[in-house]
Design an enzyme around this catalytic site. Structure first.
Site, PDB file in Angstrom:
ATOM      1  N   SER A   8      85.925 -36.849   5.301  1.00  0.00           N
ATOM      2  CA  SER A   8      85.071 -37.842   4.935  1.00  0.00           C
ATOM      3  C   SER A   8      83.906 -36.712   5.881  1.00  0.00           C
ATOM      4  O   SER A   8      83.570 -36.435   6.849  1.00  0.00           O
ATOM      5  CB  SER A   8      86.079 -39.216   5.053  1.00  0.00           C
ATOM      6  N   ASP A  67      89.527 -42.431  -0.695  1.00  0.00           N
ATOM      7  CA  ASP A  67      88.827 -42.505  -1.865  1.00  0.00           C
ATOM      8  C   ASP A  67      88.800 -43.716  -2.171  1.00  0.00           C
ATOM      9  O   ASP A  67      89.866 -45.353  -2.600  1.00  0.00           O
ATOM     10  CB  ASP A  67      89.075 -41.798  -3.082  1.00  0.00           C
ATOM     11  N   SER A  68      87.562 -44.237  -2.059  1.00  0.00           N
ATOM     12  CA  SER A  68      87.300 -46.440  -2.377  1.00  0.00           C
ATOM     13  C   SER A  68      86.093 -46.172  -3.432  1.00  0.00           C
ATOM     14  O   SER A  68      85.339 -45.612  -3.985  1.00  0.00           O
ATOM     15  CB  SER A  68      86.601 -46.415  -0.635  1.00  0.00           C
ATOM     16  N   TYR A 148      77.473 -50.675  -0.483  1.00  0.00           N
ATOM     17  CA  TYR A 148      77.239 -51.691  -1.433  1.00  0.00           C
ATOM     18  C   TYR A 148      78.012 -53.401  -0.562  1.00  0.00           C
ATOM     19  O   TYR A 148      77.521 -54.105  -0.727  1.00  0.00           O
ATOM     20  CB  TYR A 148      78.549 -52.083  -2.396  1.00  0.00           C
ATOM     21  N   ASP A 149      78.100 -52.942   1.388  1.00  0.00           N
ATOM     22  CA  ASP A 149      77.840 -54.172   2.272  1.00  0.00           C
ATOM     23  C   ASP A 149      76.909 -55.194   1.576  1.00  0.00           C
ATOM     24  O   ASP A 149      77.808 -56.820   1.993  1.00  0.00           O
ATOM     25  CB  ASP A 149      77.746 -53.478   3.380  1.00  0.00           C
ATOM     26  N   HIS A 174      88.879 -53.611   2.108  1.00  0.00           N
ATOM     27  CA  HIS A 174      90.631 -52.700   1.987  1.00  0.00           C
ATOM     28  C   HIS A 174      90.889 -51.881   2.256  1.00  0.00           C
ATOM     29  O   HIS A 174      91.425 -51.171   3.184  1.00  0.00           O
ATOM     30  CB  HIS A 174      89.412 -51.598   0.543  1.00  0.00           C
TER      31      HIS A 174
HETATM   32  P1  ITT Z   1      83.775 -39.106   1.793  1.00  0.00           P
HETATM   33  O1  ITT Z   1      84.236 -38.919  -0.055  1.00  0.00           O
HETATM   34  O2  ITT Z   1      83.419 -37.995   2.130  1.00  0.00           O
HETATM   35  O3  ITT Z   1      85.163 -39.487   1.817  1.00  0.00           O
HETATM   36  P2  ITT Z   1      81.919 -40.666  -0.496  1.00  0.00           P
HETATM   37  O4  ITT Z   1      81.171 -41.886   0.186  1.00  0.00           O
HETATM   38  O5  ITT Z   1      81.555 -39.994  -1.159  1.00  0.00           O
HETATM   39  O6  ITT Z   1      82.168 -40.108   1.125  1.00  0.00           O
HETATM   40  P3  ITT Z   1      83.914 -41.822  -1.901  1.00  0.00           P
HETATM   41  O7  ITT Z   1      83.289 -40.629  -2.952  1.00  0.00           O
HETATM   42  O8  ITT Z   1      84.981 -42.705  -2.075  1.00  0.00           O
HETATM   43  O9  ITT Z   1      83.759 -41.770  -0.483  1.00  0.00           O
HETATM   44  O10 ITT Z   1      82.740 -43.532  -2.309  1.00  0.00           O
HETATM   45  C1  ITT Z   1      83.130 -44.429  -1.735  1.00  0.00           C
HETATM   46  C2  ITT Z   1      81.843 -45.199  -1.691  1.00  0.00           C
HETATM   47  O11 ITT Z   1      81.924 -46.784  -2.066  1.00  0.00           O
HETATM   48  C3  ITT Z   1      81.147 -44.826  -0.924  1.00  0.00           C
HETATM   49  O12 ITT Z   1      79.533 -44.035  -0.172  1.00  0.00           O
HETATM   50  C4  ITT Z   1      80.366 -46.297  -1.084  1.00  0.00           C
HETATM   51  O13 ITT Z   1      79.207 -46.335  -1.429  1.00  0.00           O
HETATM   52  C5  ITT Z   1      81.086 -47.125  -1.879  1.00  0.00           C
HETATM   53  N1  ITT Z   1      82.200 -48.041  -0.640  1.00  0.00           N
HETATM   54  C6  ITT Z   1      83.690 -47.670  -0.294  1.00  0.00           C
HETATM   55  N2  ITT Z   1      83.825 -48.376   0.563  1.00  0.00           N
HETATM   56  C7  ITT Z   1      82.548 -48.835   1.906  1.00  0.00           C
HETATM   57  C8  ITT Z   1      82.425 -50.641   2.007  1.00  0.00           C
HETATM   58  O14 ITT Z   1      83.550 -50.114   2.280  1.00  0.00           O
HETATM   59  N3  ITT Z   1      81.698 -50.995   1.947  1.00  0.00           N
HETATM   60  C9  ITT Z   1      80.716 -50.613   1.279  1.00  0.00           C
HETATM   61  N4  ITT Z   1      80.344 -49.503  -0.040  1.00  0.00           N
HETATM   62  C10 ITT Z   1      82.097 -48.732   0.345  1.00  0.00           C
END
Ligand code: ITT
Length: 191
Positions: A8, A67-68, A148-149, A174
């Site tokens: 990440s 991926d979240s 988005y916290d 999550h």
């Molecule tokens: P990596 O792929 O390098 O891990 P990323 O930010 O691109 O970083 P994702 O593609 O999984 O990761 O996107 C997840 C997005 O969803 C993240 O950038 C936040 O905007 C949001 N997100 C995920 N989990 C979150 C959390 O616990 N709190 C707030 N926002 C979250």
């Protein structure tokens, strides 16, 4: 001690994983800056597998990725897998969501995390997924966390993720819930 790479580049996630993995007896490494993974999957699962398997193959070590994202009912599940690409920074992403929900009564949403762990040869060895349900509030509250916290109010505590301390967020988030499901297997591999 076996090495585990955190696949990440999101500092907020990285800080959470460092705490969540404290009981796992591994040497934790960050994703090398030289590795760029293109997130072109059409599901959270596909993207999580891609991130973990590319980082494990390139580092020849275990890798963990998630991926979240946040899925908002009134926006038909958007931003979903595009959560990190919804605007250029956290502030603008929040502004966009609040603008798109302007006047909308249904504020229900959930966060989802799909976690994947790959072995040093790039094979998927563990997968886990969990959700956390809540509502998108009108005005951001709280200073902790990332993404988005500040606009996500968790259903049972009525606190936004940004108002929670790390321990509370880990308990109900999550990511915390998805990782908890695979902690026994991680302990078997690393401890
Ligand atoms: P990596 O792929 O390098 O891990 P990323 O930010 O691109 O970083 P994702 O593609 O999984 O990761 O996107 C997840 C997005 O969803 C993240 O950038 C936040 O905007 C949001 N997100 C995920 N989990 C979150 C959390 O616990 N709190 C707030 N926002 C979250």
């Amino acid at each position: 001690m076996k090495k585990l790479y955190l696949a990440s580049k999101n500092q907020g996630k990285i800080e959470e994983y460092k705490k969540l993995l404290l009981g796992v007896n591994c040497q934790l490494f960050l994703q090398p800056k030289s590795i760029e993974v293109e997130e072109n999957g059409s599901t959270f699962r596909e993207n999580a597998i891609k991130k973990a398997s590319e980082v494990s193959k390139k580092t020849r070590n275990y890798a963990i990725a998630d991926d979240s994202g946040i899925c908002i009912d009134a926006l038909n599940g958007k931003p979903g897998i595009y959560s990190s690409r919804y605007a250029e920074n956290d502030k603008k992403r929040i502004e966009r969501v609040l603008m798109e929900l302007d006047g909308e009564e249904n504020r229900s949403a959930f966060f989802i995390a799909n976690i994947c762990v790959c072995s040093p040869d790039g094979e998927v060895i563990l997968e886990s997924e969990a959700k956390c349900f809540g509502n998108i509030i009108q005005n951001p509250r709280g200073k902790s966390g990332f993404g988005y916290d500040p606009i996500f109010e968790e259903l049972s505590s009525k606190l936004t993720f940004a108002e929670m301390n790390n321990n509370l967020k880990d308990l109900c988030s999550h990511r915390g819930k998805a990782l908890k499901k695979i902690i026994p297997q991680l302990l078997t591999i690393f401890n």
